[in-house]
Write an enzyme that holds these catalytic residues in place. Structure first.
Site, PDB file in Angstrom:
ATOM      1  N   GLY A 169       0.836  -1.199   0.000  1.00 25.55           N
ATOM      2  CA  GLY A 169       0.000   0.000   0.000  1.00 25.55           C
ATOM      3  C   GLY A 169       0.867   1.242   0.000  1.00 25.55           C
ATOM      4  N   GLY A 170       0.292   2.303   0.569  1.00 26.97           N
ATOM      5  CA  GLY A 170       1.009   3.583   0.589  1.00 26.97           C
ATOM      6  C   GLY A 170       2.341   3.492   1.310  1.00 26.97           C
ATOM      7  N   GLY A 404      23.417  13.082 -29.719  1.00 33.77           N
ATOM      8  CA  GLY A 404      22.938  13.611 -28.444  1.00 33.77           C
ATOM      9  C   GLY A 404      23.471  12.800 -27.277  1.00 33.77           C
ATOM     10  N   ALA A 405      23.696  11.512 -27.519  1.00 32.28           N
ATOM     11  CA  ALA A 405      24.180  10.658 -26.431  1.00 32.28           C
ATOM     12  C   ALA A 405      25.618  11.023 -26.056  1.00 32.28           C
ATOM     13  CB  ALA A 405      24.077   9.192 -26.837  1.00 32.28           C
TER      14      ALA A 405
HETATM   15  C1  HXC Z   1      -3.309  -4.268  12.025  1.00 29.26           C
HETATM   16  C2  HXC Z   1      -2.177  -6.092  11.218  1.00 29.26           C
HETATM   17  C3  HXC Z   1      -1.953  -5.430   9.997  1.00 29.26           C
HETATM   18  C4  HXC Z   1      -2.469  -4.123   9.858  1.00 29.26           C
HETATM   19  C5  HXC Z   1      -1.057  -7.371   9.884  1.00 29.26           C
HETATM   20  N1  HXC Z   1      -1.617  -7.282  11.104  1.00 29.26           N
HETATM   21  N2  HXC Z   1      -1.266  -6.269   9.192  1.00 29.26           N
HETATM   22  N3  HXC Z   1      -2.838  -5.506  12.221  1.00 29.26           N
HETATM   23  N4  HXC Z   1      -3.133  -3.574  10.900  1.00 29.26           N
HETATM   24  N5  HXC Z   1      -2.282  -3.434   8.733  1.00 29.26           N
HETATM   25  C6  HXC Z   1      -1.578  -8.284  12.149  1.00 29.26           C
HETATM   26  C7  HXC Z   1      -2.416  -9.507  11.826  1.00 29.26           C
HETATM   27  O1  HXC Z   1      -3.757  -9.283  12.156  1.00 29.26           O
HETATM   28  C8  HXC Z   1      -1.770 -10.546  12.713  1.00 29.26           C
HETATM   29  O2  HXC Z   1      -2.252 -10.328  14.014  1.00 29.26           O
HETATM   30  C9  HXC Z   1      -0.312 -10.149  12.712  1.00 29.26           C
HETATM   31  O3  HXC Z   1      -0.267  -8.800  12.274  1.00 29.26           O
HETATM   32  C10 HXC Z   1       0.505 -10.966  11.745  1.00 29.26           C
HETATM   33  O4  HXC Z   1      -0.148 -10.985  10.516  1.00 29.26           O
HETATM   34  P1  HXC Z   1      -0.431 -12.350   9.711  1.00 29.26           P
HETATM   35  O5  HXC Z   1      -1.495 -12.040   8.741  1.00 29.26           O
HETATM   36  O6  HXC Z   1      -0.682 -13.464  10.679  1.00 29.26           O
HETATM   37  O7  HXC Z   1       0.966 -12.597   9.037  1.00 29.26           O
HETATM   38  P2  HXC Z   1       1.278 -13.044   7.552  1.00 29.26           P
HETATM   39  O8  HXC Z   1       0.489 -14.261   7.197  1.00 29.26           O
HETATM   40  O9  HXC Z   1       2.756 -13.125   7.454  1.00 29.26           O
HETATM   41  O10 HXC Z   1       0.760 -11.858   6.625  1.00 29.26           O
HETATM   42  C11 HXC Z   1       1.312 -10.578   6.765  1.00 29.26           C
HETATM   43  C12 HXC Z   1       0.526  -9.586   5.899  1.00 29.26           C
HETATM   44  C13 HXC Z   1      -0.971  -9.676   6.212  1.00 29.26           C
HETATM   45  C14 HXC Z   1       0.786  -9.918   4.419  1.00 29.26           C
HETATM   46  C15 HXC Z   1       1.071  -8.207   6.181  1.00 29.26           C
HETATM   47  O11 HXC Z   1      -1.157  -9.584   7.613  1.00 29.26           O
HETATM   48  C16 HXC Z   1      -1.772  -8.598   5.575  1.00 29.26           C
HETATM   49  O12 HXC Z   1      -2.116  -8.702   4.380  1.00 29.26           O
HETATM   50  N6  HXC Z   1      -2.100  -7.572   6.344  1.00 29.26           N
HETATM   51  C17 HXC Z   1      -2.890  -6.467   5.872  1.00 29.26           C
HETATM   52  C18 HXC Z   1      -2.055  -5.595   5.018  1.00 29.26           C
HETATM   53  C19 HXC Z   1      -2.786  -4.342   4.600  1.00 29.26           C
HETATM   54  O13 HXC Z   1      -3.766  -4.423   3.867  1.00 29.26           O
HETATM   55  N7  HXC Z   1      -2.360  -3.213   5.178  1.00 29.26           N
HETATM   56  C20 HXC Z   1      -2.920  -1.967   4.902  1.00 29.26           C
HETATM   57  C21 HXC Z   1      -2.209  -1.511   3.622  1.00 29.26           C
HETATM   58  S1  HXC Z   1      -2.755   0.029   3.128  1.00 29.26           S
HETATM   59  P3  HXC Z   1      -2.430 -11.495  15.076  1.00 29.26           P
HETATM   60  O14 HXC Z   1      -3.328 -10.923  16.107  1.00 29.26           O
HETATM   61  O15 HXC Z   1      -3.023 -12.667  14.368  1.00 29.26           O
HETATM   62  O16 HXC Z   1      -1.060 -11.744  15.585  1.00 29.26           O
HETATM   63  C22 HXC Z   1      -1.718   1.012   3.863  1.00 29.26           C
HETATM   64  C23 HXC Z   1      -2.088   2.410   3.625  1.00 29.26           C
HETATM   65  C24 HXC Z   1      -0.938   3.295   3.900  1.00 29.26           C
HETATM   66  O17 HXC Z   1      -0.800   0.654   4.483  1.00 29.26           O
HETATM   67  C25 HXC Z   1      -1.286   4.603   3.281  1.00 29.26           C
HETATM   68  C26 HXC Z   1      -0.195   5.565   3.437  1.00 29.26           C
HETATM   69  C27 HXC Z   1      -0.453   6.785   2.637  1.00 29.26           C
END
Ligand code: HXC
Length: 520
Positions: A169-170, A404-405
């Site tokens: 994501g971001g 040019g290069a």
């Molecule tokens: C809160 C999160 C989290 C998040 C992971 N966790 N991402 N908690 N916010 N963004 C937590 C999970 O719930 C889990 O908690 C623990 O972290 C480990 O994650 P797992 O899923 O068990 O691990 P894994 O299988 O290795 O997968 C990792 C992952 C996946 C690929 C990162 O968790 C995932 O897809 N997370 C969501 C990613 C996402 O969509 N983020 C937002 C992106 S948008 P527990 O309690 O089970 O230990 C963004 C916007 C930014 O970031 C904008 C800026 C301008």
């Protein structure tokens, strides 16, 4: 008193455990080190001064009042790396996937502010699930604050990001705003939208690694500067990279003597350019043998391979290497190689690292794909970057330097301080074959027999080559300072570099401006 000290010790013990033993085991089973293990490997022994270990998030939504850790899933602090001070930021995946909330971000921003005010590099080890969903807009604000600090630090202190887990994501925009990105194979990925969203939005089926794994970013997007096998290698690359860089834009890069003789002759260079002017050869041979032994560190090895970029040392002094690679697409300048070169020139200029350019370029890449993709705009970046650069600029024209290069690749006309050409140099408006066909078009058209015509073209081509495609016309105008024997290249470069080491910023006078408008 002693009970208070005991309590403090306990708190430290808790804090050092991050998300707990189970989560640490899970981190290890993924083939990853924990944030603290990474920091320990990175910094000089006992040098780490941790900041904000007792910071906690303050969200109460979604049961978050019961779910917290000391430090809020990021380790930050000051340390020495290879004897030099740096700010270190390491996200801790063991708590809530290293997700970034308000206080996690505040710690990062504070560390970055310290780096800017102290004039020391930022090393950011990313391992995070992105914006902490439970903290909503406060997480987004945190990212905004970090991006802002990345931009404020840009050109003031070197910024190195390592991607050692998810970065989605971001969140990808912090590493994207930094100077170098290291990615760890198998465990890391970077993308704006993950596979599930991609599938839902456009029906494309792709997995994480295919979408944004290290191999993809190293070879296709050019986002990764280095890809490595594991966390340990990532740390080693960061340390090596830092060894070429100054701590900030007001300092010179460190001098690291290697014992290699500055005036070492390299006889094999006399035979490196093939007799056939259109035959390929490997530019790495030249770069490697001219630099201090073993000092070449290449950046972006797999992307835009028609250009070579990296760092090296000449008699211990850091230099920035830019070169065309005749072995790949004849070393042509295209969209990607232009971007690669311009970016590296700008970095080296910002951090006072002299630029050494090795030229063998047949021109800009022709064709609709390149024209429609914006080769004009991208090619212009190279001109802009070299013109703008005020560090010592040294150029060796090895063979082709056309059109040019020729101008773009560190020519005298864009402010090069020292240009030397090998006797094999061909400095002209265009290649002999194309030029002969244009200049002698009428004479050639008058000959109807194809064989006779080919013979005549060969004769005209040779005539053009001997008149124009050599270094002496340019040397007679002073566009080339010296024509040298290839074997003397290292000796000449080290001498020129030493003389230019006191170069002060010299530009033609221009009225004050806020900033120039580099083509982007
Ligand atoms: C809160 C999160 C989290 C998040 C992971 N966790 N991402 N908690 N916010 N963004 C937590 C999970 O719930 C889990 O908690 C623990 O972290 C480990 O994650 P797992 O899923 O068990 O691990 P894994 O299988 O290795 O997968 C990792 C992952 C996946 C690929 C990162 O968790 C995932 O897809 N997370 C969501 C990613 C996402 O969509 N983020 C937002 C992106 S948008 P527990 O309690 O089970 O230990 C963004 C916007 C930014 O970031 C904008 C800026 C301008």
């Amino acid at each position: 008193m002693s009970s208070k000290i005991e309590e403090l010790k306990k708190l430290y013990e808790q804090a050092l455990l991050g998300g707990g033993k189970e989560a640490i085991d899970a981190q290890h089973s993924r083939g990853k080190l924990t944030a603290r293990e990474r920091v320990e490997l990175l910094v000089d022994s006992e040098s780490f001064l941790e900041l904000d270990i007792f910071v906690r998030h303050r969200t109460t939504e979604f049961g978050m009042d019961k779910r917290w850790v000391w430090g809020d899933a990021v380790v930050t602090g000051l340390a020495r790396i290879g004897g030099r001070r740096a700010v270190v930021i390491a996200q801790d995946f063991t708590f809530m996937g290293g997700s970034l909330g308000e206080m996690h971000a505040a710690k990062i921003v504070k560390a970055m502010q310290t780096a800017i005010s102290q004039g020391i590099p930022i090393v950011f080890l990313n391992d995070s699930g992105g914006a902490r969903i439970q903290e909503g807009v406060d997480s987004l604000r945190g990212y905004g604050d970090i991006f802002y600090m990345n931009v404020m630090a840009s050109g003031i202190v070197p910024q190195i990001a390592a991607i050692m887990g998810p970065c989605a994501g971001g969140a990808v925009y912090s590493p994207a705003l930094m100077d170098f990105v290291v990615m760890v194979k198998k465990t890391s990925f970077m993308f704006i939208t993950g596979p599930r969203v991609v599938r839902a939005a456009i029906g494309e089926v792709v997995d994480e690694q295919q979408l944004g794994g290290p191999e993809v970013h190293a070879a296709k997007s050019g986002q990764a500067d280095f890809i490595v096998e594991d966390d340990k290698e990532a740390i080693a690359v960061i340390k090596k990279l830092l060894s070429y860089l100054p701590s900030n834009n007001m300092e010179d890069p460190p001098v690291v003597r290697t014992g290699d003789l500055p005036d070492r002759d390299i006889p094999e260079l006399d035979g490196v350019v093939p007799e056939d002017p259109n035959a390929a050869y490997d530019m790495y041979k030249i770069v490697d043998s001219v630099l201090d032994v073993g000092s070449f560190l290449e950046v972006k090895t797999q992307w835009a391979r028609n250009a070579i970029t990296g760092f090296g040392r000449l008699d211990g002094r850091s230099v920035c290497i830019i070169a065309n690679q005749p072995n790949y697409l004849a070393g042509v300048l295209d969209i990607d190689s232009s971007d690669k070169i311009a970016e590296h020139v700008r970095f080296c200029d910002a951090f006072n690292i002299p630029i050494v350019t090795f030229v063998d370029v047949p021109g800009y890449m022709p064709g609709t794909k390149q024209e429609h993709g914006g080769i004009i705009r991208h090619g212009a970046k190279v001109l802009y970057a070299y013109s703008e650069a005020t560090v010592p600029k040294l150029t060796i024209i090895v063979r082709k330097a056309y059109g040019g290069a020729y101008i773009a690749m560190g020519s005298k006309h864009l402010g090069a301080d020292f240009v030397a050409a090998w006797p094999t140099a061909e400095i002209a408006v265009m290649g002999p074959e194309g030029a002969a066909e244009i200049i002698w078009r009428r004479e050639l058209e008058a000959v109807k027999d194809p064989q006779e015509r080919a013979k005549l073209l060969a004769k005209f081509t040779e005539e053009y080559r001997s008149k124009f495609a050599n270094p002496y016309v340019a040397a007679s105008r002073g566009y080339v300072d010296s024509v040298i024997q290839p074997r003397n290249t290292r000796r000449v470069l080290t001498k020129a570099l030493e003389i230019l080491s006191t170069k002060r910023e010299v530009r033609i006078w221009v009225p004050p401006k806020k900033h120039g408008l580099t083509p982007i």
